[in-house]
Design a protein around this motif. Structure first.
Motif, PDB file in Angstrom:
ATOM      1  N   TYR A  12       0.727  -1.253  -0.175  1.00  0.00           N
ATOM      2  CA  TYR A  12      -0.172   0.064  -0.006  1.00  0.00           C
ATOM      3  C   TYR A  12       1.018   1.151  -0.014  1.00  0.00           C
ATOM      4  O   TYR A  12       0.591   2.375  -0.673  1.00  0.00           O
ATOM      5  N   VAL A  13       1.951   1.333   0.828  1.00  0.00           N
ATOM      6  CA  VAL A  13       2.818   2.300   0.892  1.00  0.00           C
ATOM      7  C   VAL A  13       3.321   2.831  -0.525  1.00  0.00           C
ATOM      8  O   VAL A  13       3.480   3.703  -1.034  1.00  0.00           O
ATOM      9  N   ILE A  14       3.929   1.602  -1.190  1.00  0.00           N
ATOM     10  CA  ILE A  14       4.493   1.798  -2.509  1.00  0.00           C
ATOM     11  C   ILE A  14       3.705   2.292  -3.434  1.00  0.00           C
ATOM     12  O   ILE A  14       4.026   3.260  -4.278  1.00  0.00           O
ATOM     13  N   VAL A  16       0.915   4.246  -3.115  1.00  0.00           N
ATOM     14  CA  VAL A  16       0.664   5.632  -2.444  1.00  0.00           C
ATOM     15  C   VAL A  16       1.871   6.411  -3.255  1.00  0.00           C
ATOM     16  O   VAL A  16       1.573   7.486  -3.651  1.00  0.00           O
ATOM     17  N   VAL A  17       2.946   6.139  -2.738  1.00  0.00           N
ATOM     18  CA  VAL A  17       4.067   6.729  -3.157  1.00  0.00           C
ATOM     19  C   VAL A  17       4.451   6.858  -4.700  1.00  0.00           C
ATOM     20  O   VAL A  17       4.664   8.231  -4.999  1.00  0.00           O
ATOM     21  N   VAL A  18       4.059   5.777  -5.320  1.00  0.00           N
ATOM     22  CA  VAL A  18       4.178   5.958  -6.540  1.00  0.00           C
ATOM     23  C   VAL A  18       2.861   6.856  -7.510  1.00  0.00           C
ATOM     24  O   VAL A  18       3.081   7.645  -8.202  1.00  0.00           O
ATOM     25  N   ILE A  20       1.531   9.579  -5.916  1.00  0.00           N
ATOM     26  CA  ILE A  20       2.110  10.906  -5.666  1.00  0.00           C
ATOM     27  C   ILE A  20       3.242  11.510  -6.538  1.00  0.00           C
ATOM     28  O   ILE A  20       3.126  12.439  -7.141  1.00  0.00           O
ATOM     29  N   VAL A  21       4.221  10.599  -6.712  1.00  0.00           N
ATOM     30  CA  VAL A  21       4.973  10.777  -7.599  1.00  0.00           C
ATOM     31  C   VAL A  21       4.516  11.417  -9.152  1.00  0.00           C
ATOM     32  O   VAL A  21       5.026  12.167  -9.650  1.00  0.00           O
TER      33      VAL A  21
END
Length: 59
Positions: A12-14, A16-18, A20-21
């Protein structure tokens, strides 16, 4: 069971980070806006300075 939750949270964190980028780096295309030539935009008394209205030609 605890290891499965940690792996799921890491995924999930990956994601979300992708996301946002991608939001930060994306550049949308600018498309021209086509307006019919018989429409005019102007100011009218009694309205604020920033107000605009659309006049339709009289038939």
């Amino acid at each position: 069971m605890k290891k499965k939750i940690i792996i799921e949270m890491f995924i999930y964190v990956i994601v979300v980070v992708v996301g946002i980028v991608l939001l930060i780096t994306s550049k949308p295309e600018k498309k021209p806006i086509k307006v019919n030539s018989d429409f005019k935009v102007g100011e009218q008394r009694g309205y604020s300075r920033d107000s605009v209205f659309v006049q339709q030609p009289e038939h």
